[in-house]
Design a protein around this motif. Structure first.
Motif, PDB file in Angstrom:
ATOM      1  N   THR A 134       0.844  -1.188   0.000  1.00  0.00           N
ATOM      2  CA  THR A 134       0.000   0.000   0.000  1.00  0.00           C
ATOM      3  C   THR A 134       0.882   1.242   0.000  1.00  0.00           C
ATOM      4  O   THR A 134       1.782   1.362   0.839  1.00  0.00           O
ATOM      5  CB  THR A 134      -0.902   0.001   1.259  1.00  0.00           C
ATOM      6  N   LEU A 135       0.598   2.102  -0.957  1.00  0.00           N
ATOM      7  CA  LEU A 135       1.270   3.415  -0.958  1.00  0.00           C
ATOM      8  C   LEU A 135       0.372   4.388  -0.212  1.00  0.00           C
ATOM      9  O   LEU A 135      -0.855   4.262  -0.261  1.00  0.00           O
ATOM     10  CB  LEU A 135       1.473   3.897  -2.395  1.00  0.00           C
ATOM     11  N   ARG A 136       0.960   5.350   0.469  1.00  0.00           N
ATOM     12  CA  ARG A 136       0.148   6.345   1.173  1.00  0.00           C
ATOM     13  C   ARG A 136       0.634   7.754   0.832  1.00  0.00           C
ATOM     14  O   ARG A 136       1.245   8.429   1.663  1.00  0.00           O
ATOM     15  CB  ARG A 136       0.190   6.107   2.686  1.00  0.00           C
ATOM     16  N   PRO A 137       0.362   8.182  -0.387  1.00  0.00           N
ATOM     17  CA  PRO A 137       0.774   9.537  -0.745  1.00  0.00           C
ATOM     18  C   PRO A 137      -0.100  10.574  -0.043  1.00  0.00           C
ATOM     19  O   PRO A 137      -1.228  10.276   0.359  1.00  0.00           O
ATOM     20  CB  PRO A 137       0.538   9.575  -2.259  1.00  0.00           C
ATOM     21  N   PRO A 138       0.395  11.812   0.104  1.00  0.00           N
ATOM     22  CA  PRO A 138      -0.433  12.881   0.681  1.00  0.00           C
ATOM     23  C   PRO A 138      -1.579  13.217  -0.258  1.00  0.00           C
ATOM     24  O   PRO A 138      -1.571  12.838  -1.438  1.00  0.00           O
ATOM     25  CB  PRO A 138       0.541  14.051   0.796  1.00  0.00           C
ATOM     26  N   LEU A 139      -2.559  13.955   0.271  1.00  0.00           N
ATOM     27  CA  LEU A 139      -3.764  14.247  -0.501  1.00  0.00           C
ATOM     28  C   LEU A 139      -3.570  15.417  -1.456  1.00  0.00           C
ATOM     29  O   LEU A 139      -4.165  15.471  -2.514  1.00  0.00           O
ATOM     30  CB  LEU A 139      -4.917  14.567   0.455  1.00  0.00           C
ATOM     31  N   GLY A 456      -5.062  11.872  15.986  1.00  0.00           N
ATOM     32  CA  GLY A 456      -4.029  11.286  16.845  1.00  0.00           C
ATOM     33  C   GLY A 456      -3.227  10.227  16.125  1.00  0.00           C
ATOM     34  O   GLY A 456      -3.756   9.451  15.328  1.00  0.00           O
ATOM     35  N   GLY A 457      -1.907  10.235  16.393  1.00  0.00           N
ATOM     36  CA  GLY A 457      -1.007   9.182  15.932  1.00  0.00           C
ATOM     37  C   GLY A 457      -1.223   8.760  14.487  1.00  0.00           C
ATOM     38  O   GLY A 457      -1.392   9.579  13.584  1.00  0.00           O
ATOM     39  N   ALA A 458      -1.250   7.449  14.298  1.00  0.00           N
ATOM     40  CA  ALA A 458      -1.380   6.906  12.947  1.00  0.00           C
ATOM     41  C   ALA A 458      -2.734   7.233  12.332  1.00  0.00           C
ATOM     42  O   ALA A 458      -2.860   7.312  11.104  1.00  0.00           O
ATOM     43  CB  ALA A 458      -1.167   5.395  12.986  1.00  0.00           C
ATOM     44  N   GLU A 459      -3.766   7.427  13.186  1.00  0.00           N
ATOM     45  CA  GLU A 459      -5.096   7.764  12.645  1.00  0.00           C
ATOM     46  C   GLU A 459      -5.007   9.058  11.844  1.00  0.00           C
ATOM     47  O   GLU A 459      -5.581   9.187  10.761  1.00  0.00           O
ATOM     48  CB  GLU A 459      -6.112   7.967  13.783  1.00  0.00           C
ATOM     49  N   ALA A 460      -4.324  10.045  12.396  1.00  0.00           N
ATOM     50  CA  ALA A 460      -4.213  11.340  11.707  1.00  0.00           C
ATOM     51  C   ALA A 460      -3.380  11.189  10.443  1.00  0.00           C
ATOM     52  O   ALA A 460      -3.707  11.770   9.396  1.00  0.00           O
ATOM     53  CB  ALA A 460      -3.590  12.377  12.640  1.00  0.00           C
ATOM     54  N   MET A 461      -2.304  10.426  10.519  1.00  0.00           N
ATOM     55  CA  MET A 461      -1.458  10.233   9.329  1.00  0.00           C
ATOM     56  C   MET A 461      -2.249   9.511   8.236  1.00  0.00           C
ATOM     57  O   MET A 461      -2.108   9.817   7.055  1.00  0.00           O
ATOM     58  CB  MET A 461      -0.200   9.444   9.693  1.00  0.00           C
ATOM     59  N   ARG A 462      -3.114   8.580   8.647  1.00  0.00           N
ATOM     60  CA  ARG A 462      -3.931   7.889   7.642  1.00  0.00           C
ATOM     61  C   ARG A 462      -4.945   8.847   7.038  1.00  0.00           C
ATOM     62  O   ARG A 462      -5.207   8.816   5.842  1.00  0.00           O
ATOM     63  CB  ARG A 462      -4.650   6.690   8.270  1.00  0.00           C
ATOM     64  N   PHE A 463      -5.540   9.690   7.895  1.00  0.00           N
ATOM     65  CA  PHE A 463      -6.537  10.635   7.372  1.00  0.00           C
ATOM     66  C   PHE A 463      -5.927  11.520   6.290  1.00  0.00           C
ATOM     67  O   PHE A 463      -6.553  11.792   5.269  1.00  0.00           O
ATOM     68  CB  PHE A 463      -7.111  11.504   8.497  1.00  0.00           C
ATOM     69  N   PHE A 464      -4.703  11.965   6.533  1.00  0.00           N
ATOM     70  CA  PHE A 464      -4.094  12.929   5.607  1.00  0.00           C
ATOM     71  C   PHE A 464      -3.336  12.261   4.453  1.00  0.00           C
ATOM     72  O   PHE A 464      -2.548  12.914   3.769  1.00  0.00           O
ATOM     73  CB  PHE A 464      -3.163  13.881   6.375  1.00  0.00           C
ATOM     74  N   THR A 465      -3.552  10.963   4.249  1.00  0.00           N
ATOM     75  CA  THR A 465      -2.938  10.274   3.106  1.00  0.00           C
ATOM     76  C   THR A 465      -4.012   9.470   2.378  1.00  0.00           C
ATOM     77  O   THR A 465      -5.078   9.197   2.931  1.00  0.00           O
ATOM     78  CB  THR A 465      -1.818   9.315   3.564  1.00  0.00           C
ATOM     79  N   GLU A 466      -3.714   9.093   1.155  1.00  0.00           N
ATOM     80  CA  GLU A 466      -4.677   8.327   0.339  1.00  0.00           C
ATOM     81  C   GLU A 466      -4.098   6.947   0.092  1.00  0.00           C
ATOM     82  O   GLU A 466      -3.108   6.807  -0.634  1.00  0.00           O
ATOM     83  CB  GLU A 466      -4.863   9.049  -0.999  1.00  0.00           C
ATOM     84  N   ASN A 469      -3.489   0.631  -3.183  1.00  0.00           N
ATOM     85  CA  ASN A 469      -2.939  -0.718  -3.137  1.00  0.00           C
ATOM     86  C   ASN A 469      -2.339  -1.095  -4.488  1.00  0.00           C
ATOM     87  O   ASN A 469      -2.915  -0.840  -5.535  1.00  0.00           O
ATOM     88  CB  ASN A 469      -4.024  -1.739  -2.769  1.00  0.00           C
ATOM     89  N   VAL A 470      -1.165  -1.690  -4.429  1.00  0.00           N
ATOM     90  CA  VAL A 470      -0.516  -2.198  -5.645  1.00  0.00           C
ATOM     91  C   VAL A 470      -0.427  -3.713  -5.494  1.00  0.00           C
ATOM     92  O   VAL A 470       0.085  -4.200  -4.487  1.00  0.00           O
ATOM     93  CB  VAL A 470       0.898  -1.598  -5.805  1.00  0.00           C
ATOM     94  N   CYS A 471      -0.966  -4.420  -6.460  1.00  0.00           N
ATOM     95  CA  CYS A 471      -0.995  -5.889  -6.385  1.00  0.00           C
ATOM     96  C   CYS A 471      -0.125  -6.467  -7.502  1.00  0.00           C
ATOM     97  O   CYS A 471      -0.350  -6.182  -8.682  1.00  0.00           O
ATOM     98  CB  CYS A 471      -2.436  -6.375  -6.525  1.00  0.00           C
TER      99      CYS A 471
END
Ligand code: NAD
Length: 476
Positions: A134-139, A456-466, A469-471
């Motif tokens: 999973t890539l998590r680029p910024p929004l 908070g923590g990883a929740e916030a980092m997940r919110f601010f990233t998209e 998934n690469v398969c």
């Protein structure tokens, strides 16, 4: 009089409309500054600056973005007193509270998310269907909108993860308390923060907040404030299917059992109801007390409340300052009148204090049931109600008798009960034998009318990233 400008593209910018709003010192009810009255044109300029800055900022190594946030944290840390004084002037909160808790917490937010930038990792899944990562680029450009009650603390709580994850930000602080956000913009410019990465647009919700939320280039909105405005933002963001995080109001219960160390914990319980004059979304505004200790607890509580030091927020020893604004004072006074009409017995307080500024007595009310408006609607002032319960089931029913579900505190020495009730309380955050103890890694947010999503923590980092998934097929 001091003029607080927007910070757009690394520059102080006056409002394009030429309009200014007055900013008041709640302690004297006199204006102490003017703040830019922004509009859609200012929002446009800020979003354009953020969009220009995005490619370079998002392309930085995580550790380079972390270094910028750390640099800002260090700069803020060296000016804690100055920022605390400003926060106190703007919002009427005790200087000591700003100096010892809230501005240091803003430093921690910046530092914590600087670390998060280098620690955040994305997932991989293997063994079922190919190799997935999973890539998590910024929004891209994101908006943050924050309230007046913890101005810099909540401002940094939002911008730090957004920036750490690689987004550029247009932030709208509350028009009621715009001073420290402006100072942080100046500080960022002073340390050479890249232009356009952090932009600050001041003004009123409908005039700045709404154009920001609906701007097509703004990819997500992180909002903290009232439930009514949260719903409005959700409805504005929905047509564009925009990501929103909504941290809203609370009507939090504190459940005090006879087996607790309540005599030793009364000071903490008083603090949980009255800190920042009750203007914290996490304040325990409904005290639920086991009947066998009700009378003793009530008397001890009232005695403590009687001794709270109310006065000039700048004076050493002040525990309670004024409310933030005339409008908020009017709201709290109307709630007190409603509590009288509902049949509440005022054990202490209930009146405006006869002095300049927007001061209200700390107030303790009993005799109101779970269905009355006083126990259902957020007051957000120095007001606590007391209700007695006989059984654990009753305590739970009273605690959950609210549309809100932000936090709850539980006071007991019975570990089984603590676990049992923690699982059943309808709240995003449960404290056991403590209040407002915060580990910034934990999920923060509420259920029901208290909001949507977690910070908070990883929740916030997940919110601010998209997540993307690469398969990969694993060829034989
Ligand atoms: P508010 O909703 O009036 O304002 C919050 C922010 O939203 C301000 O910046 C305001 O200008 C902006 N705004 C207002 N109308 C808007 C609109 N139509 N579109 C976009 N933006 C708009 O809240 P407040 O009075 O500043 O703050 C107090 C509230 O915040 C309380 O209800 C409190 O419980 C809540 N709060 C929640 C948390 C939490 O984490 N859950 C934390 C602090 C405060």
């Amino acid at each position: 009089m001091q003029k607080l400008h927007h910070w757009i593209d690394g520059q102080a910018q006056p409002p394009r409309s030429g309009g200014w709003l007055e900013v008041f010192d709640p302690c004297t009810a006199q204006p102490h500054a003017q703040v830019a009255r922004g509009d859609a044109e200012d929002v446009e300029a800020a979003v354009a600056a953020a969009a220009r800055a995005f490619p370079a900022w998002s392309a930085l190594r995580n550790s380079d973005r972390a270094a910028w946030l750390e640099k800002l944290a260090v700069a803020l840390e060296s000016r804690i007193d100055t920022f605390a004084r400003a926060e106190s002037l703007d919002g009427g909160k005790p200087f000591a509270l700003a100096r010892d808790v809230e501005i240091p917490r803003a430093v921690s937010n910046l530092r914590f998310f600087a670390h998060a930038a280098t620690q955040f990792a994305s997932e991989s899944h293997h063994g079922e269907a190919g190799l997935n990562y999973t890539l998590r680029p910024p929004l891209g450009v994101v908006a943050t909108i924050s309230p007046w009650n913890l101005p810099l603390y909540l401002f940094t709580w939002k911008i730090a993860p957004a920036l750490a994850a690689g987004n550029t930000v247009v932030a709208k602080p509350s028009e009621v308390t715009p001073l420290t956000a402006t100072m942080l913009g100046e500080l960022a410019a002073e340390i050479g923060f890249p232009n356009g990465v952090l932009n600050i647009v001041h003004g009123l919700g409908p005039e700045v907040g709404e154009p920001l939320v609906t701007h097509p280039q703004v990819r997500a909105v992180s909002f903290t404030g009232s439930t009514a405005v949260g719903k409005r933002i959700a409805s504005l963001a929905a047509p564009a299917l925009k990501k929103v995080s909504l941290e809203l109001g609370g009507k939090n219960p504190s459940l005090v059992f006879a087996d607790s160390d309540w005599r030793a914990q009364t000071d903490t319980l008083v603090r949980s109801a009255f800190q920042n004059s009750g203007q914290i979304c996490l304040c325990g505004s409904r005290l639920l007390i086991e009947r066998s200790i009700y009378a003793d607890f009530r008397d001890a509580l009232v005695e403590r409340v009687r001794n709270l030091q109310i006065g000039d927020p700048m004076a050493e020893g002040t525990q309670l300052g004024p409310l933030v604004s005339q409008a908020h004072l009017d709201k709290v006074m109307a709630c007190l009148q409603r509590a009288r009409e509902e049949g509440g017995r005022f054990l202490y307080g209930g009146n405006r204090i006869d002095r300049a500024g927007w001061f209200v007595e700390p107030t303790v009310i009993e005799g109101l049931g779970p269905d009355c408006a006083s126990n259902r609607e957020e007051i957000f002032g120095p007001v606590v109600t007391l209700q007695a319960f006989d059984t654990e089931a009753q305590a739970l029913a009273l605690a959950n008798a609210s549309d809100y579900g932000l936090s709850a505190s539980l006071w007991t020495r019975d570990l089984d009960r603590a676990h049992r009730l923690s699982a059943q309380l309808r709240a995003g955050i449960v404290w056991v034998n403590t209040w407002l103890m915060r580990d910034l890694r934990t999920p923060f947010g509420g259920v029901g009318s208290s909001g949507l999503g977690r910070e908070g923590g990883a929740e916030a980092m997940r919110f601010f990233t998209e997540p993307k998934n690469v398969c990969l097929a694993l060829l034989p």
